[in-house]
Design an enzyme around this catalytic site. Structure first.
Site, mmCIF file in Angstrom:
data_model
loop_
_atom_site.group_PDB
_atom_site.id
_atom_site.type_symbol
_atom_site.label_atom_id
_atom_site.label_comp_id
_atom_site.label_asym_id
_atom_site.label_seq_id
_atom_site.Cartn_x
_atom_site.Cartn_y
_atom_site.Cartn_z
ATOM 1 C CB THR A 29 -0.884 0.009 1.270
ATOM 2 O OG1 THR A 29 -1.693 -1.165 1.269
ATOM 3 C CG2 THR A 29 -1.781 1.228 1.317
ATOM 4 N N GLY A 30 0.420 2.288 -0.688
ATOM 5 C CA GLY A 30 1.111 3.574 -0.605
ATOM 6 C C GLY A 30 1.514 4.121 -1.955
ATOM 7 C CB SER A 31 2.995 7.416 -2.813
ATOM 8 O OG SER A 31 4.111 7.316 -1.946
ATOM 9 C CG ASP A 82 4.093 -2.572 1.371
ATOM 10 O OD1 ASP A 82 3.792 -1.491 0.831
ATOM 11 O OD2 ASP A 82 3.580 -2.971 2.435
ATOM 12 C CB ALA A 84 9.904 0.985 3.847
ATOM 13 N N GLY A 97 2.744 4.303 7.623
ATOM 14 C CA GLY A 97 2.370 5.708 7.504
ATOM 15 C C GLY A 97 1.005 5.873 6.861
ATOM 16 N N GLY A 98 0.660 4.920 5.990
ATOM 17 C CA GLY A 98 -0.651 4.948 5.341
ATOM 18 C C GLY A 98 -1.737 4.243 6.136
ATOM 19 C CD GLU A 104 1.428 -1.676 4.575
ATOM 20 O OE1 GLU A 104 1.167 -0.815 3.715
ATOM 21 O OE2 GLU A 104 2.119 -1.430 5.582
ATOM 22 C CE LYS A 122 9.760 7.334 2.185
ATOM 23 N NZ LYS A 122 9.930 8.260 1.060
#
Length: 221
Positions: A29-31, A82, A84, A97-98, A104, A122
């Site tokens: 999940t995430g950008s 994924d 991080a 963060g999301g 996850e 990161k």
């Protein structure tokens, strides 16, 4: 100067080399993962489907017509891809963060290999600059917060946010995480905690970092 988005896209597209035909792919999940989903769309006819870690990723996958399967119906899953929020050189991560950290963590645990994709910002020496998310059953919020203070943290309720599982998140600042495995276990042992955003017991196997010089690949030391 390369933007963070360019770095994320490079790393996400590099993860495609780990995707095998006729297998089920675990999707985070995430950008950064959104770029991976965009790339995955081109070979959707050659994979058996995906297992998604959030409602948001499920919606994006379905937009492309990529099949999303229930983890309970899937046998082996060769890879999980994924992002991080932070990674150290041992590929131990802070994630969540999301807000999708629990699912996850489940999908990462079920996969044979965890490929983490991120931009180079990161990578850190010590985890903890990024607030550590802790998913908590709502009735335990105050109790868990007091216990987190005892561990040296400054927990703050993520206001107006409910996880896909119907729980709340405490974001914990002020932790210099010198022993990630120990802290992950300590926090998870607090009654009322569903899980926390440390991925140290099950770190990434491969970290792909998008940099101005290209994609940098790290494997666990």
């Amino acid at each position: 100067m390369m933007s963070a988005d360019q770095g994320k896209r490079m790393a996400a597209e590099a993860a495609m080399e780990y995707v095998e035909e006729n297998t089920v792919i675990g999707v985070g999940t995430g950008s950064t993962v959104n770029f991976f989903i965009d790339a995955l769309a081109d070979m959707k006819a050659r994979i058996d489907g995906t297992v998604s870690s959030s409602e948001a990723s499920t919606a994006r996958l379905r937009q492309y017509g990529i099949p999303v399967l229930d983890l309970n119906e899937v046998g082996t899953m060769p890879i999980y891809v994924d992002g991080a929020d932070e990674s150290n050189r041992f590929l131990q991560l802070i994630k969540g963060g999301g807000g999708a950290l629990t699912r996850e963590k489940i999908v990462a645990a079920a996969a044979e290999r965890f490929v983490c994709v991120a931009d180079e910002s990161k990578l850190v020496d010590v985890l903890g600059e990024f607030p550590l998310p802790v998913e908590v059953i709502p009735m335990a919020r105050s109790y868990v917060a007091r216990e987190l203070v005892k561990l040296g943290g400054r927990p703050q309720l993520r206001s107006g946010f409910t996880t896909d599982n119907g729980n709340v998140i405490l974001d914990v600042r002020g932790l210099k995480i010198m022993e990630p495995i120990k802290l992950e276990q300590q926090i998870n042992n607090i009654p009322g905690v569903v899980t926390n955003g440390l991925f140290a017991l099950r770190p990434a196997d491969v970290l792909l970092l998008g940099t101005a010089e290209g994609v940098r690949k790290l494997t666990a030391e």
